[in-house]
Design an enzyme around this catalytic site. Structure first.
Site, mmCIF file in Angstrom:
data_model
loop_
_atom_site.group_PDB
_atom_site.id
_atom_site.type_symbol
_atom_site.label_atom_id
_atom_site.label_comp_id
_atom_site.label_asym_id
_atom_site.label_seq_id
_atom_site.Cartn_x
_atom_site.Cartn_y
_atom_site.Cartn_z
ATOM 1 N N ARG A 224 20.839 -14.028 -13.062
ATOM 2 C CA ARG A 224 21.690 -14.570 -12.588
ATOM 3 C C ARG A 224 21.797 -14.431 -11.033
ATOM 4 O O ARG A 224 22.927 -14.678 -10.335
ATOM 5 C CB ARG A 224 23.092 -13.841 -13.133
ATOM 6 C CG ARG A 224 23.479 -14.336 -14.604
ATOM 7 C CD ARG A 224 24.820 -13.864 -14.992
ATOM 8 N NE ARG A 224 24.628 -12.431 -15.427
ATOM 9 C CZ ARG A 224 24.512 -12.009 -16.663
ATOM 10 N NH1 ARG A 224 24.105 -13.047 -17.602
ATOM 11 N NH2 ARG A 224 24.277 -10.690 -16.830
ATOM 12 N N ASP A 271 -3.182 -8.895 4.534
ATOM 13 C CA ASP A 271 -2.378 -7.697 5.006
ATOM 14 C C ASP A 271 -3.024 -6.520 5.003
ATOM 15 O O ASP A 271 -2.594 -5.554 4.862
ATOM 16 C CB ASP A 271 -1.387 -7.426 3.854
ATOM 17 C CG ASP A 271 0.025 -6.749 4.268
ATOM 18 O OD1 ASP A 271 -0.030 -6.533 5.594
ATOM 19 O OD2 ASP A 271 0.652 -6.187 3.693
#
Length: 383
Positions: A224, A271
């Site tokens: 949601r 990274d």
């Protein structure tokens, strides 16, 4: 013949071209570039059972070989660059970490000089314009909202070498900073963010085009509250960075990104920090102390993952052998896509006549056996 560039023919390997894989193909090198034809007296390097792929392009890298791009001298930066070259990264953008703004500006000036010399491909500012609740390995008291004037200060300090700025676009000034970056031809990357789905959509509409290490340092997917991940994956204008070292991502999440975004919207990055290509021990990432154990870098205080010790040859091999991705897709994600994003695809990122002779020779197990940059062997396949 005096004055003529040396010509070399690499033959017998599987060559990965933009159009596909050519079995028993060949790459012709003349001087620093790939040529369309060879001279009669060209040197022949026969590579049966091997692969020839474009040199890797790393658009997010903080250091290696025991050296940091965020501190130290130009020679120390070059130590890190050389380390990654030995692992196939022929084009590299040097990334900074959060620091005092004036210090970052001074750092940018040094990295700009190395860019002008052709040693690196530019500067990526990761921080200080990021969200404290998703700070990762960034010092919290140095973080700040992305004020466009301060963003502009860093861009100007890089003297045209700024390639990308990572920022939390939901913070005050975030959208205006994205627009500023887009106007100046600098990539606006969404990262270290607590952005909602709708806020992320707004940032993309404002001009953001990259997700800094997707999944890491941002809210997860929820049914949601889909958050930034769903927005970044679904928009065709966005390229998503992935750190495929077996620590930062579960293989299912890597598969999700490749499946949903497609191979043409993924950029494999490292990274990397100082320990890449160097080993376990205690290091510094900016002002923070990092402990590297069994190849995993974590902050001494707090234990957050602090970058990686990854090199792109390891990411390539893992992607093909563990994740079972097609070689062509991995080449796209590790070379072509980042080169296009950085505006360098006319020179690097694929094996085509006229481009720099930047290439990697891999054996049947996808281990590096040769690295060529601008026509010169960094690692010779001949031993």
């Amino acid at each position: 013949m005096s004055g003529r560039a040396q010509s070399t023919v690499l033959s017998g390997a599987r060559v990965v071209l933009p159009t596909g894989i050519v079995a028993g193909g060949r790459v012709i090198v003349e001087g620093a570039r790939i040529a369309g034809s060879a001279h009669e007296d060209a040197a022949l390097v026969d590579l049966p059972g091997h692969w020839i792929v474009p040199g890797f392009v790393d658009m997010h890298n903080h250091g290696g070989g025991g050296a940091s791009f965020t501190s130290g001298t130009a020679e120390e930066v070059l130590t890190g660059v050389r380390t990654h070259r030995e692992h196939g990264t022929t084009t590299l953008v040097a990334s900074t970490v959060t620091g005092d703004l004036d210090e970052l500006a001074r750092r940018a000036a040094l990295l700009a000089e190395l860019t002008q010399q052709g040693e690196i491909a530019g500067v990526h500012f990761e921080g200080p314009f990021i969200n404290p609740c998703r700070k990762g390995a960034h010092k919290e008291d140095l973080l700040r909202d992305p004020d466009p004037a301060e963003v502009r200060k860093l861009i100007d300090a890089a003297h045209g070498a700024a390639r990308m700025v990572t920022l939390a676009t939901e913070l005050p000034g975030g959208l205006d900073s994205v627009r500023l970056l887009a106007e100046h031809g600098v990539i606006a990357a969404i990262g270290h963010t607590d952005s909602t789905y709708d806020q992320t959509v707004q940032a993309i509409e404002a001009g953001a085009t990259v997700a800094t290490h997707l999944y890491n340092a941002m809210p997860g997917l929820e049914h949601r509250a889909p958050g930034p991940i769903a927005a970044l994956l679904e928009d065709e204008r966005v390229t998503v960075e992935l750190i495929n070292d077996g620590t930062h991502l579960h293989p299912a999440m890597l598969e999700l990104a490749f499946h949903h975004a497609g191979a043409d919207r993924v950029a494999l990055i490292t990274d990397a920090m100082d320990a890449a290509g160097f080993g376990d021990g205690t290091y510094h990432l900016g002002p923070l102390e990092v402990e590297v154990r069994e190849g995993v870098a974590r902050l001494v205080e707090g234990g957050s993952i602090a970058g990686s010790t990854l090199t792109l040859d390891t990411a390539f091999k893992r992607s093909v052998t563990v994740d079972r991705l097609p070689v062509e897709s991995v080449v796209q994600a590790i070379s072509a896509n980042p080169a296009k994003l950085l505006g360098l695809y006319g020179e690097v990122g694929s094996l085509e006549p006229g481009k720099y002779a930047d290439l990697v020779v891999l054996d049947a197990q996808f281990d590096v056996k040769g690295v060529m940059r601008r026509g010169e062997w960094i690692v010779s396949p001949l031993g």
